[in-house]
Design an enzyme around this catalytic site. Structure first.
Site, mmCIF file in Angstrom:
data_model
loop_
_atom_site.group_PDB
_atom_site.id
_atom_site.type_symbol
_atom_site.label_atom_id
_atom_site.label_comp_id
_atom_site.label_asym_id
_atom_site.label_seq_id
_atom_site.Cartn_x
_atom_site.Cartn_y
_atom_site.Cartn_z
ATOM 1 N N GLU A 61 0.858 -1.201 0.000
ATOM 2 C CA GLU A 61 0.000 0.000 0.000
ATOM 3 C C GLU A 61 0.882 1.235 0.000
ATOM 4 O O GLU A 61 1.702 1.429 0.908
ATOM 5 C CB GLU A 61 -0.956 0.040 1.195
ATOM 6 C CG GLU A 61 -1.844 1.290 1.104
ATOM 7 C CD GLU A 61 -3.024 1.336 2.060
ATOM 8 O OE1 GLU A 61 -3.259 0.359 2.800
ATOM 9 O OE2 GLU A 61 -3.704 2.381 2.072
ATOM 10 N N ASP A 113 9.139 7.751 1.232
ATOM 11 C CA ASP A 113 8.649 7.623 -0.141
ATOM 12 C C ASP A 113 8.710 6.166 -0.601
ATOM 13 O O ASP A 113 9.772 5.524 -0.521
ATOM 14 C CB ASP A 113 9.530 8.510 -1.046
ATOM 15 C CG ASP A 113 8.911 8.758 -2.404
ATOM 16 O OD1 ASP A 113 8.521 7.763 -3.062
ATOM 17 O OD2 ASP A 113 8.836 9.921 -2.813
ATOM 18 N N ASP A 135 -2.692 12.030 -3.220
ATOM 19 C CA ASP A 135 -2.771 13.501 -3.272
ATOM 20 C C ASP A 135 -3.021 13.922 -4.721
ATOM 21 O O ASP A 135 -2.239 13.575 -5.614
ATOM 22 C CB ASP A 135 -1.460 14.111 -2.789
ATOM 23 C CG ASP A 135 -1.167 13.737 -1.344
ATOM 24 O OD1 ASP A 135 -1.970 14.088 -0.471
ATOM 25 O OD2 ASP A 135 -0.146 13.072 -1.099
ATOM 26 N N LYS A 139 -3.490 21.701 -9.156
ATOM 27 C CA LYS A 139 -3.048 22.762 -10.073
ATOM 28 C C LYS A 139 -2.226 22.183 -11.223
ATOM 29 O O LYS A 139 -1.359 21.327 -10.992
ATOM 30 C CB LYS A 139 -2.176 23.775 -9.323
ATOM 31 C CG LYS A 139 -2.939 24.598 -8.321
ATOM 32 C CD LYS A 139 -2.016 25.609 -7.686
ATOM 33 C CE LYS A 139 -2.745 26.333 -6.582
ATOM 34 N NZ LYS A 139 -1.848 26.996 -5.643
ATOM 35 N N ASP A 171 -11.608 10.466 -5.330
ATOM 36 C CA ASP A 171 -12.809 11.296 -5.492
ATOM 37 C C ASP A 171 -12.484 12.504 -6.370
ATOM 38 O O ASP A 171 -13.289 13.404 -6.487
ATOM 39 C CB ASP A 171 -13.316 11.771 -4.127
ATOM 40 C CG ASP A 171 -12.268 12.571 -3.368
ATOM 41 O OD1 ASP A 171 -11.052 12.393 -3.636
ATOM 42 O OD2 ASP A 171 -12.651 13.390 -2.501
ATOM 43 N N ARG A 210 -9.109 6.140 5.959
ATOM 44 C CA ARG A 210 -9.319 7.256 6.876
ATOM 45 C C ARG A 210 -9.861 8.474 6.126
ATOM 46 O O ARG A 210 -10.714 9.203 6.626
ATOM 47 C CB ARG A 210 -7.986 7.613 7.532
ATOM 48 C CG ARG A 210 -8.080 8.814 8.442
ATOM 49 C CD ARG A 210 -6.781 9.029 9.190
ATOM 50 N NE ARG A 210 -6.835 10.242 9.962
ATOM 51 C CZ ARG A 210 -7.497 10.380 11.073
ATOM 52 N NH1 ARG A 210 -8.180 9.368 11.566
ATOM 53 N NH2 ARG A 210 -7.488 11.528 11.726
ATOM 54 N N TYR A 211 -9.340 8.656 4.937
ATOM 55 C CA TYR A 211 -9.755 9.784 4.113
ATOM 56 C C TYR A 211 -11.273 9.739 3.921
ATOM 57 O O TYR A 211 -11.964 10.750 4.005
ATOM 58 C CB TYR A 211 -9.012 9.667 2.781
ATOM 59 C CG TYR A 211 -9.176 10.810 1.829
ATOM 60 C CD1 TYR A 211 -8.503 12.011 2.027
ATOM 61 C CD2 TYR A 211 -9.981 10.682 0.701
ATOM 62 C CE1 TYR A 211 -8.639 13.050 1.122
ATOM 63 C CE2 TYR A 211 -10.117 11.704 -0.196
ATOM 64 C CZ TYR A 211 -9.444 12.891 0.015
ATOM 65 O OH TYR A 211 -9.588 13.909 -0.884
HETATM 66 C C1 LIG Z 1 -4.818 12.055 0.569
HETATM 67 S S1 LIG Z 1 -3.772 11.026 1.517
HETATM 68 C C2 LIG Z 1 -4.718 9.506 1.571
HETATM 69 C C3 LIG Z 1 -4.232 8.565 2.643
HETATM 70 C C4 LIG Z 1 -4.930 7.202 2.708
HETATM 71 N N1 LIG Z 1 -4.661 6.416 1.518
HETATM 72 C C5 LIG Z 1 -6.406 7.345 2.930
HETATM 73 O O1 LIG Z 1 -7.179 7.113 1.987
HETATM 74 O O2 LIG Z 1 -6.798 7.691 4.070
HETATM 75 C C6 LIG Z 1 -2.433 10.588 0.418
HETATM 76 C C7 LIG Z 1 -1.238 10.015 1.146
HETATM 77 O O3 LIG Z 1 -0.234 9.584 0.224
HETATM 78 C C8 LIG Z 1 1.027 9.826 0.809
HETATM 79 N N2 LIG Z 1 2.047 9.823 -0.266
HETATM 80 C C9 LIG Z 1 2.202 10.728 -1.248
HETATM 81 N N3 LIG Z 1 3.269 10.431 -2.003
HETATM 82 C C10 LIG Z 1 3.791 9.278 -1.504
HETATM 83 C C11 LIG Z 1 4.902 8.460 -1.862
HETATM 84 N N4 LIG Z 1 5.714 8.794 -2.877
HETATM 85 N N5 LIG Z 1 5.155 7.345 -1.148
HETATM 86 C C12 LIG Z 1 4.350 7.012 -0.120
HETATM 87 N N6 LIG Z 1 3.280 7.763 0.272
HETATM 88 C C13 LIG Z 1 3.006 8.872 -0.405
HETATM 89 C C14 LIG Z 1 0.841 11.174 1.507
HETATM 90 O O4 LIG Z 1 1.797 11.418 2.517
HETATM 91 C C15 LIG Z 1 -0.579 11.035 2.063
HETATM 92 O O5 LIG Z 1 -0.587 10.533 3.382
#
Ligand SMILES: C[S@@+](CC[C@H](N)C(=O)[O-])C[C@H]1O[C@@H](n2cnc3c(N)ncnc32)[C@H](O)[C@@H]1O
Length: 233
Positions: A61, A113, A135, A139, A171, A210-211
């Site tokens: 994940e 990462d 994320d 933009k 979403d 969680r999101y």
């Molecule tokens: C909008 S959050 C959604 C978190 C979770 N999947 C949820 O649905 O609750 C996106 C997550 O992806 C992580 N993320 C972004 N780029 C990443 C990367 N290169 N490697 C691991 N995680 C990453 C961010 O830190 C963030 O916590």
């Protein structure tokens, strides 16, 4: 570890926001100090070597947020080894709390990462990859920061075994279109959709993230499943 990966030796752009939120409570701070080193991925070690011998499949994940989905999948699938990657340290601490409570032993973590660990994942080692609510970087000037690009699909195609699955949810319709634009023309993936219910309804074994639980996801959530096509060799 630097907060901004853009100029470091890895050569990839930062795809996440902040790495730290508010100060951790002492219990979570302790889990970060004591539990995290025990279940952290060690660089240079093949991914399967982190797990017990009775593990039958490996799932990854990327971006587990607070770890609700990862911890619940680990509990539901004790014979699956789950690798979770997340650079947001407060989210990592939340996952540790969940694992400490539910007792699952089948989770390993890279608190940074996800792309750092790809070299340690042999070809065809993974059965499933989840990227849930990544994320969106809405933009246009930030689209290059979106995690899912052709390069990431290439990496996943290498790491997934024949018939393995990449599961995505979002979403953000701009991101959904973005992923489809890369994935449907990717030679190694097949989109598992025959009709609208396939992208409107969650997979049968779906666990809310969680999101979603926090109500951050909009009314329309799109679920995409892609199967890794069999290798021709
Ligand atoms: C909008 S959050 C959604 C978190 C979770 N999947 C949820 O649905 O609750 C996106 C997550 O992806 C992580 N993320 C972004 N780029 C990443 C990367 N290169 N490697 C691991 N995680 C990453 C961010 O830190 C963030 O916590």
């Amino acid at each position: 570890m630097t907060a901004d990966r853009d100029n470091d030796e890895t050569g990839y752009l930062r795809s996440y926001g902040r790495r730290r939120g508010k100060k951790l409570r002492p219990g979570r701070e302790r889990l970060m100090e004591e539990m995290l080193p025990r279940i952290s991925i060690r660089p240079g070690t093949p991914i399967a070597d982190h797990f017990a011998a009775d593990i039958q499949a490996l799932w990854l994940e990327i971006g587990f947020g607070g770890g609700e989905h990862l911890a619940a999948q680990a509990k539901a699938h004790p014979h699956v080894g789950l690798v979770g990657c997340e650079p947001f340290l407060n989210g990592v601490a939340k996952l540790l709390r969940l694992l400490d409570t539910n007792g699952s032993q089948n989770v390993r973590v890279h608190a940074d990462d996800a792309r750092d660990i790809f070299p340690d994942v042999p070809e065809g080692a993974l059965d499933r990859v989840f990227i849930l609510f990544p994320d969106p970087w809405p933009k246009a000037k930030h689209h290059k920061r979106r995690l899912i690009q052709t390069a990431l699909l290439d990496d996943m195609a290498r790491m997934l075994k024949d018939g393995g699955e990449f599961r995505f949810a979002s979403d953000h319709m701009g991101y959904v279109r973005w992923v489809l634009s890369f994935a449907v023309k990717h030679p190694d993936f097949e989109w598992l959709a025959e009709g609208p219910s396939d992208w409107r309804d969650p997979p049968e074994d779906w666990i809310e993230t969680r999101y979603q639980q926090k109500g951050l996801a909009g009314d329309t959530i799109v679920h995409l499943r892609f199967r890794r096509k069999p290798r021709p060799y």
